[in-house]
Design an enzyme around this catalytic site. Sequence first.
Site, PDB file in Angstrom:
ATOM      1  N   HIS A  16       0.866  -1.180   0.000  1.00  0.00           N
ATOM      2  CA  HIS A  16       0.000   0.000   0.000  1.00  0.00           C
ATOM      3  C   HIS A  16       0.903   1.230   0.000  1.00  0.00           C
ATOM      4  O   HIS A  16       2.037   1.160   0.467  1.00  0.00           O
ATOM      5  CB  HIS A  16      -0.928   0.007   1.224  1.00  0.00           C
TER       6      HIS A  16
ATOM      7  N   ARG B  10      20.511  -7.463  13.434  1.00  0.00           N
ATOM      8  CA  ARG B  10      21.903  -7.018  13.389  1.00  0.00           C
ATOM      9  C   ARG B  10      22.805  -8.234  13.371  1.00  0.00           C
ATOM     10  O   ARG B  10      22.438  -9.291  13.891  1.00  0.00           O
ATOM     11  CB  ARG B  10      22.222  -6.183  14.620  1.00  0.00           C
TER      12      ARG B  10
END
Lengths: 191, 195
Positions: free
Chosen positions: B111, B190
């Site tokens: 969207h 990470r």
Amino acid sequence: MPPGSARVLPADWHPGAIPANVVWDPTAYVGTSYSFGRFRSERPIGLRVGRGASLCDGSVLDVGPHGRVTIGDYAIVTAARIVCDGDIAIGDYALIAWNVLVMDTYRWAFDASERARVLMSLRGTMPRVIAGVEPRPVRIGRNAWIGFEACVLPGVEVGEGAIIGARSVVIEDVPPHTIVAGNPARVLRHA
Amino acid sequence: MMQPPAVKPGYWTHGELPANVRLGPNSVITGDYVTGDLTFKRFRSERDPGLIVGAGCTLDGVLFNVGPQGRIEIGDHCYFQETLLVSELDICIGTRVVIGWHATIVDADFHPIDPRERISDTIACSPLGGGRPRRPFTCRPVVIEDDVLIGPTSAILKGVRVGIGAVVEAGAVVVHDVPPHSRVLGNPARVIGQV
């Protein structure tokens, strides 16, 4: 129920029976045979559900041939995914919210060449048990509370009375009576 | 579209594939053991092929949610369990890739970011849309290289390249490229080590 007694649950929406090596106290609640679609434990007792404990609809016990899960007295397992190839113990009065993942094994080696060897042999089948991946036992302490969609990874011990926040990913032991949260989970304070 | 296969709980299902799916030898695609007929329910790719699966793959309980312009390519000897693949552009997965339970891979935002545009898009998606065109949104291809292990409940978002041999830990939310042979964890994911 002891082994060998009625293996079909009353008013079970999912067609199926409870495996013979599942034992639950007559006062416990076991919701549906759907939970055992991936239950392949071959141990004499593969799952024990304690007095007044609940194993609610939507829980999935993905247990390998050598796996054994213990759910303590009064513990409530709402709709968890339990991946077990060794030993997972959920303590008395523990609360496990929905879509929690508790696993004692990744089922796959971290070494890529080891994974490749297994993958090349599968040829479109389900691996029954993958050799060379040692499960690391998981213990959820008495009175611990695990928030929704949290992950508890192999080898983790959650201490007595600890609280794990929603969607946390727990990679190391949680000391007793602490509140942890986050991805990766960190201690916030003592409860 | 495929006919719903005869589904029995606990059994592997072998339904009919959509015409634009190429399935290699010794590969199986199954539904979840309850929702066995939903694997291709939201497969709307108009590309040909819209899904390519290599040889010797076990895709157990995978949902292919592919838009008209989307395409998914999967290499040889992969093993996915209960994985959600959502594509509006291109998801390319290498060989010997393992994806754990309830992981999600998406290659788009689906969207628009702009609030006004998004209202217009929301109306177009609604039952009252009446054929009104969707509004553009960001799509960026996802590449999962060879020998990657993706842990359960993790998410790989648009534009990410996961390098060869990397391990994505359980619950990781991956928004940046993952270097080869690294281990990533967390939200956002990470690097926490090498494998």
